[in-house]
Enzyme design. Sequence first.
Site, PDB file in Angstrom:
ATOM      1  N   PRO A   7       2.383  -2.264   5.633  1.00  0.00           N
ATOM      2  CA  PRO A   7       3.787  -2.186   5.228  1.00  0.00           C
ATOM      3  C   PRO A   7       4.160  -0.721   5.037  1.00  0.00           C
ATOM      4  CG  PRO A   7       2.407  -2.783   3.344  1.00  0.00           C
ATOM      5  CD  PRO A   7       1.506  -2.708   4.540  1.00  0.00           C
ATOM      6  N   MET A   8       5.318  -0.310   5.543  1.00  0.00           N
ATOM      7  CA  MET A   8       5.774   1.070   5.331  1.00  0.00           C
ATOM      8  C   MET A   8       7.278   1.062   5.112  1.00  0.00           C
ATOM      9  SD  MET A   8       3.364   3.279   7.928  1.00  0.00           S
ATOM     10  CE  MET A   8       4.118   4.840   7.557  1.00  0.00           C
ATOM     11  N   CYS A 104       2.150   1.424  -4.677  1.00  0.00           N
ATOM     12  CA  CYS A 104       3.230   2.372  -4.373  1.00  0.00           C
ATOM     13  C   CYS A 104       3.198   3.552  -5.355  1.00  0.00           C
ATOM     14  CB  CYS A 104       4.579   1.661  -4.437  1.00  0.00           C
ATOM     15  SG  CYS A 104       5.926   2.789  -4.046  1.00  0.00           S
ATOM     16  N   LYS A 145      -2.499  -5.771  -2.512  1.00  0.00           N
ATOM     17  CA  LYS A 145      -2.803  -4.434  -1.978  1.00  0.00           C
ATOM     18  C   LYS A 145      -2.880  -3.454  -3.144  1.00  0.00           C
ATOM     19  CE  LYS A 145      -1.278  -1.319   1.717  1.00  0.00           C
ATOM     20  NZ  LYS A 145      -0.423  -0.264   1.160  1.00  0.00           N
ATOM     21  N   GLY A 206      -6.394   3.188   5.162  1.00  0.00           N
ATOM     22  CA  GLY A 206      -6.210   4.607   4.865  1.00  0.00           C
ATOM     23  C   GLY A 206      -6.896   5.518   5.851  1.00  0.00           C
TER      24      GLY A 206
HETATM   25  C1  FMN Z   1       6.510   6.115   4.507  1.00  0.00           C
HETATM   26  C2  FMN Z   1       5.532   5.147   3.890  1.00  0.00           C
HETATM   27  C3  FMN Z   1       6.003   3.974   3.341  1.00  0.00           C
HETATM   28  C4  FMN Z   1       5.095   3.062   2.748  1.00  0.00           C
HETATM   29  N1  FMN Z   1       5.577   1.881   2.235  1.00  0.00           N
HETATM   30  C5  FMN Z   1       4.702   0.963   1.710  1.00  0.00           C
HETATM   31  C6  FMN Z   1       5.153  -0.315   1.249  1.00  0.00           C
HETATM   32  O1  FMN Z   1       6.350  -0.657   1.313  1.00  0.00           O
HETATM   33  N2  FMN Z   1       4.228  -1.159   0.726  1.00  0.00           N
HETATM   34  C7  FMN Z   1       2.892  -0.822   0.643  1.00  0.00           C
HETATM   35  O2  FMN Z   1       2.093  -1.624   0.166  1.00  0.00           O
HETATM   36  N3  FMN Z   1       2.450   0.356   1.119  1.00  0.00           N
HETATM   37  C8  FMN Z   1       3.303   1.242   1.650  1.00  0.00           C
HETATM   38  N4  FMN Z   1       2.832   2.419   2.165  1.00  0.00           N
HETATM   39  C9  FMN Z   1       1.373   2.662   2.228  1.00  0.00           C
HETATM   40  C10 FMN Z   1       0.803   2.167   3.564  1.00  0.00           C
HETATM   41  O3  FMN Z   1       0.910   0.767   3.668  1.00  0.00           O
HETATM   42  C11 FMN Z   1      -0.683   2.571   3.706  1.00  0.00           C
HETATM   43  O4  FMN Z   1      -1.386   2.027   2.617  1.00  0.00           O
HETATM   44  C12 FMN Z   1      -0.876   4.080   3.735  1.00  0.00           C
HETATM   45  O5  FMN Z   1       0.047   4.697   4.623  1.00  0.00           O
HETATM   46  C13 FMN Z   1      -2.317   4.438   4.168  1.00  0.00           C
HETATM   47  O6  FMN Z   1      -2.607   3.886   5.421  1.00  0.00           O
HETATM   48  P1  FMN Z   1      -2.533   4.765   6.783  1.00  0.00           P
HETATM   49  O7  FMN Z   1      -3.374   5.993   6.559  1.00  0.00           O
HETATM   50  O8  FMN Z   1      -3.087   3.829   7.836  1.00  0.00           O
HETATM   51  O9  FMN Z   1      -1.103   5.119   6.998  1.00  0.00           O
HETATM   52  C14 FMN Z   1       3.704   3.345   2.733  1.00  0.00           C
HETATM   53  C15 FMN Z   1       3.256   4.535   3.314  1.00  0.00           C
HETATM   54  C16 FMN Z   1       4.130   5.430   3.886  1.00  0.00           C
HETATM   55  C17 FMN Z   1       3.588   6.703   4.513  1.00  0.00           C
END
Ligand code: FMN
Length: 326
Positions: A7-8, A104, A145, A206
């Site tokens: 989720p992002m 978050c 999460k 991550g």
């Molecule tokens: C711009 C942005 C928005 C995010 N929004 C959420 C979210 O709405 N819910 C959530 O559980 N994690 C959120 N995250 C965290 C990501 O889900 C993920 O845990 C984090 O980016 C690490 O994984 P990655 O290195 O594969 O990106 C967000 C991360 C980013 C960078």
Amino acid sequence: MRILLAPMEGVVDYPMRQILNAVSSSDRRCTNLKGIDACVTEFIRVNDHAVTNKVFYRSCPELLKAHTYPVRVQLLGSNPTALANSARTAAQLGAPAIDLNFGCPAKTVNKSRGGACLLDETPLIYEIVSAVRAAVPEDIPVTVKIRLGYEQRDSYLENALAIEKAGASELVVHARSKSDGYQPPAYWRYIGEIKQIIKIPVIANGEIWTVDDYFKCREQSSCDDVMLGRGLLAQPDLAIAIKAKLANIPYTPLGWSDIAVLVHQLLIDTSDLYPSKYTGNRVKQWLHYLQRHYPQAISLFHDIKRCKDRAIIAQRIKQDIGVKAP
Ligand SMILES: Cc1cc2nc3c(=O)[nH]c(=O)nc-3n(C[C@H](O)[C@H](O)[C@H](O)COP(=O)(O)O)c2cc1C
């Protein structure tokens, strides 16, 4: 082995989920593999009242439309009753799973007692997960999460045990504390410690940007299953590339002209969804991620960065697709 799309908030919205899933299920590369197994919505904030149907449909249009991939509805908040009631509504609307966000790091979210700050309140996490579990039908998974801790990487074992005891179906661990933010490295070996003490499935998250990163993460975390966020935005076929490597299937990654087709698609889909003053913003944001893997994204970004005109942006993207602009 499963790969989840992370989720992002503000990035992985409905159009982006559709595009990444289409890449992930496309058989153009003849791999017969499905890259992404499930997605999660951007977080939906729950204050003291249950969320309305309208909010759920806005964050998760998949509840209304035919689609080919499962989307977990993610809730964020600290009021167990309001979260439970919201989860019940989401399940009634057809959500295939409910996900709870305790990761978050945003100041505004933490100030109103949501997200990662709850990592220091294990009894409340337990209460929330238990209440949500009790509110939704048994066949609807409740997933969670977390990060490794709030200020320090110190509460992950306690929280993981509480989450399992409260009846969660699986746990996604973003391998950093809230204070670590999004800076590398990710501390994958801590996830391995969690895996040793709980029985529910654990999914590592991550800093997985490449196929090699997947294997390093797997070695350190002992998790086969992973969740990919920024890595999938930088390389939209990363999930297929990982699965192809695991299956020993030769795989040719998508080239820039294939990616430009997807970028064009995002322009069309987001222009229809957001007010015209934001036209092109999501595309520019995606190009920022794509730059990491595709240098061509840098010059495309440079050429459109000040433009808000959909037709002009589309024309420029089409140059990269190799289609003659009309
Ligand atoms: C711009 C942005 C928005 C995010 N929004 C959420 C979210 O709405 N819910 C959530 O559980 N994690 C959120 N995250 C965290 C990501 O889900 C993920 O845990 C984090 O980016 C690490 O994984 P990655 O290195 O594969 O990106 C967000 C991360 C980013 C960078």
